[in-house]
Design an enzyme around this catalytic site. Structure first.
Site, mmCIF file in Angstrom:
data_model
loop_
_atom_site.group_PDB
_atom_site.id
_atom_site.type_symbol
_atom_site.label_atom_id
_atom_site.label_comp_id
_atom_site.label_asym_id
_atom_site.label_seq_id
_atom_site.Cartn_x
_atom_site.Cartn_y
_atom_site.Cartn_z
ATOM 1 N N LYS A 135 60.669 1.194 -31.819
ATOM 2 C CA LYS A 135 59.875 1.933 -31.188
ATOM 3 C C LYS A 135 60.269 2.156 -29.719
ATOM 4 O O LYS A 135 60.763 1.359 -29.172
ATOM 5 C CB LYS A 135 58.584 1.818 -31.226
ATOM 6 N N ARG A 191 42.504 -0.526 -34.915
ATOM 7 C CA ARG A 191 43.213 0.345 -34.238
ATOM 8 C C ARG A 191 43.873 1.328 -35.221
ATOM 9 O O ARG A 191 43.348 2.508 -35.031
ATOM 10 C CB ARG A 191 44.612 -0.293 -33.643
ATOM 11 N N TYR A 233 56.779 1.372 3.984
ATOM 12 C CA TYR A 233 55.160 2.147 3.937
ATOM 13 C C TYR A 233 54.177 1.188 4.451
ATOM 14 O O TYR A 233 54.046 0.074 3.815
ATOM 15 C CB TYR A 233 55.085 2.502 2.594
ATOM 16 N N MET A 278 59.479 4.596 -4.099
ATOM 17 C CA MET A 278 59.972 5.080 -5.398
ATOM 18 C C MET A 278 61.189 5.049 -5.756
ATOM 19 O O MET A 278 61.694 4.751 -7.171
ATOM 20 C CB MET A 278 59.702 6.635 -5.325
HETATM 21 C C1 LIG Z 1 55.325 -3.085 -31.934
HETATM 22 C C2 LIG Z 1 54.978 -3.298 -33.334
HETATM 23 C C3 LIG Z 1 55.567 -4.708 -33.988
HETATM 24 C C4 LIG Z 1 56.283 -5.337 -33.195
HETATM 25 O O1 LIG Z 1 55.731 -6.138 -32.129
HETATM 26 P P1 LIG Z 1 56.534 -7.412 -31.245
HETATM 27 O O2 LIG Z 1 55.405 -8.052 -30.770
HETATM 28 O O3 LIG Z 1 57.250 -6.606 -30.213
HETATM 29 O O4 LIG Z 1 57.223 -8.193 -32.081
HETATM 30 C C5 LIG Z 1 55.215 -4.780 -35.104
HETATM 31 N N1 LIG Z 1 54.365 -4.112 -36.039
HETATM 32 C C6 LIG Z 1 53.660 -3.163 -35.541
HETATM 33 C C7 LIG Z 1 52.688 -2.308 -36.258
HETATM 34 C C8 LIG Z 1 54.021 -2.784 -34.086
HETATM 35 O O5 LIG Z 1 53.334 -1.676 -33.600
#
Ligand SMILES: *Cc1c(COP(=O)(O)O)cnc(C)c1O
Length: 394
Positions: free
Chosen positions: A55, A154, A281, A329
């Site tokens: 992801k 969740r 800054y 930035m």
């Molecule tokens: C992000 C995620 C993972 C992987 O988690 P890591 O801690 O990066 O290994 C696995 N399952 C779900 C549902 C996630 O959202």
């Protein structure tokens, strides 16, 4: 295959491409280390299939190139959060199974079927919509993974909602229960009872589904921490994310992992400050001695956390150079008074290892996270699209 109106609407991320890079700021992605980490995780997984979680553009490393490398290295499949991310991987030619975990499909059920994506579902309305689309497409039974909320609070069906879901599966033969999953809240804490509690609840749901004649082909719960800590055993799949990229999900887990991303730039300007002169800054730093200051074209808009102001380090000539003043930035300044031989054009490393005439060092995502009150996941995904990714074979 015709382009559907929806795939035209799916927003593609625009990244800086290596060929367009003028600025020397870039993220180098070490594909050899990525393959090494997969081997480490496969060993930990034993007979379980490894589904790499890619992801957020593979945790900022570049989804398509990471997926291609892992697919060739024999990973079993991938999981992503968004259908947009899954379509991007399919359009890049990834053929491995893809699980879409985020649970939000809008009206894109047809896209799921067209791209052979496996959705994660948790409410009867999703089964109904998918069944309607499958009938329309004349497709065979569509495999889905059912997510159970075992107190992550969740996403997923709550245990008391499982009976209604079992009835929905019975009503919709177009949809098949291919997998059963849950997500662990405290897998990184070996002293917590939470994982055992969650897995016990998961087992009760599995038994209830079995009593209704529903037997998922695969079950999965383990993220990187659970896989490396070995506290969610016995399932057919594991879902590591961050460990693939060489980050230990908790202290002491996966010591043999190697960092995949290295963020580097070059010194664009050097200036001498008198004792008492301030910089940046807010004049947030003032020289206590005659100082040599290097300016680097890397700032918070590139993902260098502003929280590193006056406290972070970069590596120059193999030795730590402290961040002075506030990170702006597009730029940051470091104190190189104690870096003999330093010059404009010298490399500076914000994340990852560097070896040079003054030594060898490494800045880890975990170190930056600890300094800035966040977690390494946020540090990696924070490296912005303005930083081109260069993919390196060792
Ligand atoms: C992000 C995620 C993972 C992987 O988690 P890591 O801690 O990066 O290994 C696995 N399952 C779900 C549902 C996630 O959202």
């Amino acid at each position: 295959m015709t382009a559907s109106p929806l795939s035209l609407r799916v927003c593609r991320p625009r990244r800086a491409a290596p060929a367009e890079a003028v600025r020397p700021t870039r993220a180098e992605i070490n594909l050899g280390h990525l393959r090494h980490n997969l081997r480490v995780l496969k060993r930990a997984a034993g007979p379980a299939a490894v589904y790499g979680v890619l992801k957020a553009d593979a945790y900022g490393h570049g989804g398509p190139a990471v997926a291609r490398t892992l697919e060739r290295a024999g990973i079993e499949g991938f999981a992503v959060a968004l259908i947009e991310e899954a379509i991007e991987l399919r359009e890049a030619g990834i053929r491995a199974p893809l699980l879409v975990m985020g649970g939000h499909y809008g009206r894109a059920w047809g896209e799921l079927l067209r791209h052979e994506l496996t959705p994660v579902v948790f409410d009867p309305g999703q089964l109904e919509a998918l069944a309607a689309e499958a009938r329309l497409a004349g497709a065979g039974p569509v495999g889905v993974h059912l997510k159970i909320d075992t107190s992550m609070g969740r996403l997923g069906a709550r245990p008391h909602e499982v009976a209604a879901l079992a009835r929905a599966f019975a009503r919709h033969p177009e949809v098949r229960l291919a997998g059963l999953m849950t997500h662990l809240a405290c897998a990184d804490d070996p002293t917590s009872d939470a994982t055992r509690t969650q897995l016990a609840l998961f087992a009760r749901v599995e038994a209830e589904l079995a009593a209704a004649g529903l037997r998922p082909g695969v079950r999965h719960a383990a993220n990187s921490a659970a896989l490396l800590a070995g506290n969610a055993p016995g399932f057919e799949w594991v879902r590591p994310g961050v460990a693939l990229f060489g980050v230990a999900p908790a202290t002491g887990l996966g010591p043999e992992l190697r960092p995949v991303m290295r963020v580097r730039t070059e010194i664009v300007a050097l200036r001498r400050l008198e004792a008492g002169e301030a910089l940046g800054y807010g004049w947030a730093w003032r020289a206590e001695r005659p100082s040599l200051i290097a300016t680097l074209p890397l700032g918070y808009a590139d993902g260098l956390p502003r929280g590193l102001s006056n406290q972070g380090n970069l590596l120059v000539r193999g030795k730590r150079a402290p961040v002075v003043g506030v990170v702006s930035m597009d730029m940051v300044m470091v104190d190189v008074t104690d870096h003999p031989g330093v010059g404009v054009g010298d490399e500076a490393v914000a994340l990852g290892p560097q070896r040079g005439p003054l030594g060898a060092g490494e800045i880890t995502a975990s170190e930056i996270a600890a300094q800035t009150g966040t977690i390494p996941w946020e540090v990696l995904t924070g490296v912005s699209r303005r930083v081109p990714r260069f993919f390196r074979e060792p």
